[in-house]
Design a protein around this motif. Structure first.
Motif, PDB file in Angstrom:
ATOM      1  N   ARG A   1       7.841  -6.005 -11.170  1.00  0.00           N
ATOM      2  CA  ARG A   1       7.404  -6.717 -10.613  1.00  0.00           C
ATOM      3  C   ARG A   1       8.254  -7.750  -9.984  1.00  0.00           C
ATOM      4  O   ARG A   1       7.664  -8.597  -9.108  1.00  0.00           O
TER       5      ARG A   1
ATOM      6  N   ARG B   1       4.537   0.277  -2.302  1.00  0.00           N
ATOM      7  CA  ARG B   1       4.107  -0.852  -2.858  1.00  0.00           C
ATOM      8  C   ARG B   1       4.836  -2.365  -1.878  1.00  0.00           C
ATOM      9  O   ARG B   1       3.435  -2.550  -2.028  1.00  0.00           O
ATOM     10  N   THR B   2       5.770  -2.751  -1.247  1.00  0.00           N
ATOM     11  CA  THR B   2       5.706  -3.766  -0.358  1.00  0.00           C
ATOM     12  C   THR B   2       4.241  -3.489   0.671  1.00  0.00           C
ATOM     13  O   THR B   2       4.018  -5.002   0.376  1.00  0.00           O
TER      14      THR B   2
ATOM     15  N   ASP C   1       2.176  -1.822   0.691  1.00  0.00           N
ATOM     16  CA  ASP C   1       0.604  -2.035  -0.145  1.00  0.00           C
ATOM     17  C   ASP C   1       0.484  -4.309   0.165  1.00  0.00           C
ATOM     18  O   ASP C   1      -0.664  -4.219   0.333  1.00  0.00           O
ATOM     19  N   ARG C   2       1.254  -4.047  -0.532  1.00  0.00           N
ATOM     20  CA  ARG C   2       1.179  -5.732  -1.285  1.00  0.00           C
ATOM     21  C   ARG C   2       1.055  -6.336  -0.266  1.00  0.00           C
ATOM     22  O   ARG C   2      -0.025  -7.784   0.359  1.00  0.00           O
TER      23      ARG C   2
END
Length: 769
Positions: free
Chosen positions: A22, A54-55, A57-58
């Protein structure tokens, strides 16, 4: 019919949860907000790619022009990085300019995030390209993953550390991310498993919290207990450091974890692992069998390698992670099999390419187009180890019809410079290069190579090759406005194809060129006569690609004859063919042509909406300009006659940036099933599949009697065989007024192109406007 979305990104779906990280994710997002280039560094297996994905996607909603992931692990040529990025963006390769310049121009005003994954082996080339692109794109951001920084000004480097592990002497039952990862993956593998916390903590410490190493260890739980895994790892690591408990360096830890997985494989599994390392991308069981099977390996335990996390499976296809592939490749060298397996890999794809080439001019085009897009990484890997013309020329349809222009020119030019001696294979490479150069707008190179190919082909009595050379020369003449030359050369090409031993797709293309030359002169009936023959020829063979070009040209000709209803039918058929094959620019041009037919019928409302959809296509698919390409300038028509041109002219030959002889973009990598979102080997915007529209299936050439235009409505004058987007817009505004036009145009811009294509398939689809 399932609706297909046009994606604003190509972020791959994650197949497992991301444990922890996180703080790193928040830090990466903050760095991207402040810096043009952020590079994640760290050892193999530490999770750089997962964090980057993941970044991405965020941050989907933070970039108006999308978030795009470019996977570079399979790319071995630094010269082709720009192509890989363009492919991911859906940017059509249609310029003779250097790729960094093209990318810089395209990205200059975009607000997008570009994720370059696995730059390790291409650091210098990536740095050189990004230096140019980022200097001209103030709102673009790049997130790179690499084992070392790229070394550019303004780069922010974030080292990615392994997951936290329990301190010695503690059990770490659930308190650290490494233990959480091990526990979560273990319960996913064996749901009722009871874990020993102390043993789990020991395994995580031994593996230094490197996520990939932890996941590889988890896969052993089907055969060993956690305690046994811990004991064997401890013994192995102690042996490597001479019995001391000095920690291994992290890259050694990862390599040792992979090596341990290798040792725990059977002899057959280890041999297969090594041999499969020659695949650069995804492959299926048939590919693996053709390349890897022999008397030593008569059966292929693919699923067992999946169970041991050596292979990743998605449906019926498989691939390896880079770290796993590199380890296997080392063993392939040690076994002395590397050269033989590279050769078998090349031979397998050569056989496939020859079959695809043989069936391209027929009913299997869609299947082979899909194959070519899917197998491009492996095709490139084979070409990188090939010093002959056979494979690169067998793939001519990939370079010339499927939009892979820059790659085709790279491989063809490399071989043509290396091999100067005349041969039939070199002649084929010459006309293929001419065709690719024309598609890239390099008419000078196209003419030179076409002339050289023609002389060589005629000397050898190869009429099909001579016809291809003459067809390329004819298309170049048309793009340059030499209508007499285009007519003469196209007619000569058609005659040569008629003398060839077998039917060739160049013949219907030569007929399109000839018809276009007639149409630009205003000789519309002659153009239609040629295109009627061309349509029948393609329909008889079940061919779609050349037929869609003929349909587009026929629509222009019918407008010139004052038949907007028939012109609409052919424009719809052209859109269907181009859309199903994945031809983004052709689809956008066909949409603009449909708007012109709507204006000609007096339907300004429909025209405004279609122009909006066309604008969406030009921008959503990364095409070079929001509208029609540059004009062809014909010679004077003669005293007392009106020019067929009103204002700027849109040439369907797409010069100087492209020609109608281009096929689908690499985006997206070709036609996709409408339910697919992100198949493993394709990137860029998703185009509807062959099931996505049915405009041209079973369409017969309409006759003039009873055509829609006979029911009334404005009919275009003979001036305007080629009608520009600007002229269509001005006429639509005149029909409905500026306020209504702007409202409907804006509505069209917001419409998903796939939805629009589906609605166009139903002539009532826009009646509510």
């Amino acid at each position: 019919m399932a609706e297909t979305r046009t994606r604003r990104d190509n972020v791959p779906a994650e197949t497992s949860s991301l444990v922890g990280r996180r703080e790193e994710l928040d830090e990466i997002a903050g760095l991207i907000a402040r810096s043009p280039l952020v590079t994640l560094t760290g050892v193999a297996g530490v999770g750089k790619t997962r964090l980057a994905v993941r970044t991405a996607d965020r941050l989907r909603d933070s970039f108006a022009d999308g978030v795009w992931v470019v996977e570079l692990s399979a790319e071995q040529n630094g010269d082709l990085i720009g192509h890989a990025i363009a492919e991911a963006l859906g940017l059509r390769e249609q310029s003779a300019r250097p790729q960094p310049e093209v990318l810089a121009d395209f990205i200059a005003d975009k607000r997008l995030l570009l994720v370059l994954d696995t730059c390790d082996h291409l650091v210098d080339a990536c740095a050189a390209l990004l230096r140019r692109v980022l200097s001209e794109a103030p709102h673009a951001r790049v997130l790179a993953t690499s084992r070392q920084p790229l070394g550019l000004p303004g780069e922010r480097v974030l080292p990615i550390e392994p997951l936290a592990v329990p301190e010695p002497g503690t059990t770490g039952a659930a308190g650290t991310d490494a233990v959480r990862l091990f526990t979560e993956r273990a319960h996913a593998l064996v749901p009722d498993l009871i874990l020993d916390p102390a043993a789990v903590a020991q395994v995580c410490r031994l593996l230094d919290g490197i996520p990939l190493a932890v996941e590889l260890a988890v896969r052993r739980l089907r055969a060993l207990s956690v305690q046994q895994i811990a004991e064997r790892l401890d013994d192995r690591f102690a042996l490597l450091v001479g019995g001391s408990r000095t920690p291994l360096r992290r890259h050694q830890t990862m390599r040792t974890a992979v090596g341990w997985s290798h040792e725990l494989c059977t002899a057959e599994e280890r041999l297969l692992w090594a041999r499969l390392s020659v695949f650069a991308g995804w492959f299926d069981a048939d590919d693996a069998r053709a390349v890897c099977a022999d008397e030593r390996l008569s059966w292929l335990p693919l699923l067992r390698l999946v169970d041991k996390s050596i292979l990743i499976a998605e449906g019926s296809r498989y691939r390896m992670l880079d770290t796993i592939r590199d380890y296997g490749r080392e063993w392939l060298r040690r076994l002395g099999e590397e050269k033989a397996l590279i050769r078998r890999h090349r031979d397998h794809y050569l056989a496939q390419a020859r079959r695809a080439e043989a069936e391209w001019y027929g009913p299997h085009q869609l299947r082979w187009a899909d194959w070519a897009h899917r197998e491009l990484p492996n095709l490139k890997a084979a070409l990188d180890h090939d010093d002959g013309f056979d494979l690169v020329t067998a793939l001519w349809f990939v370079w010339c019809c499927l939009g892979q222009v820059r790659q085709g020119r790279y491989y063809l030019d490399r071989l043509l410079r290396r091999h100067k001696r005349p041969s039939p294979a070199r002649t084929k490479a010459l006309w293929t290069y001419a065709w690719a150069a024309l598609s890239a707008g390099d008419t000078a190179a196209a003419r030179d190579r076409a002339a050289e190919a023609y002389e060589a082909a005629m000397a050898a009595g190869d009429f099909a090759a001579a016809g291809c050379a003459r067809q390329n020369a004819a298309a170049a003449a048309l793009v340059c406005g030499d209508l007499d030359g285009a007519e003469r050369l196209a007619a000569e090409a058609a005659e040569l194809f008629g003398r060839a031993v077998s039917a060739h797709i160049g013949l219907p293309l030569a007929e399109v060129t000839l018809a276009m030359a007639f149409g630009v002169r205003g000789e519309f009936d002659r153009a239609v006569e040629v295109l009627t023959r061309q349509w029948a020829r393609c329909a008889e063979r079940g061919e779609l690609w050349a037929r869609s070009h003929g349909d587009h040209a026929r629509s222009f000709a019918e407008l010139g004859r004052g038949e907007p209803g028939i012109a609409e039918v052919y424009a719809r058929a052209a859109l269907d063919g181009k859309w199903r094959l994945g031809d983004a620019m052709g689809s956008a041009m066909a949409m603009d042509q449909l708007a012109a037919t709507a204006v000609a019928r007096g339907d300004g409302r429909r025209a405004a909406c279609l122009l909006g959809v066309g604008r969406r296509m030009w921008t959503a698919f990364g095409l070079p300009r929001s509208g029609a390409p540059e004009p062809v300038t014909p010679p004077a028509r003669g005293e007392g006659r009106l020019s067929p041109y009103e204002g700027p002219v849109a040439s369907p030959y797409e010069g100087p940036v492209a020609s109608p002889y281009e096929g689908p973009v690499a985006s997206r990598g070709g036609p996709l099933p409408s339910h697919e979102v992100s198949p493993p080997t394709r990137r860029g915007p998703v185009l509807p599949s062959r099931e996505g529209s049915h405009l041209s299936h079973g369409v017969s050439p309409p006759t003039r009697e009873g055509s829609p235009s006979s029911r009334g409505g404005p009919v275009p004058s003979r001036q305007g065989f080629l009608i520009s987007r600007e002229l269509t817009e001005s006429r639509a505004r005149a029909l409905v007024g500026d306020a209504v036009y702007e409202r409907l145009f804006a509505w069209g811009v917001t419409m998903d192109p796939g939805t629009a294509v589906a609605r166009i398939g139903d002539t009532r689809g826009f009646d509510h406007l």
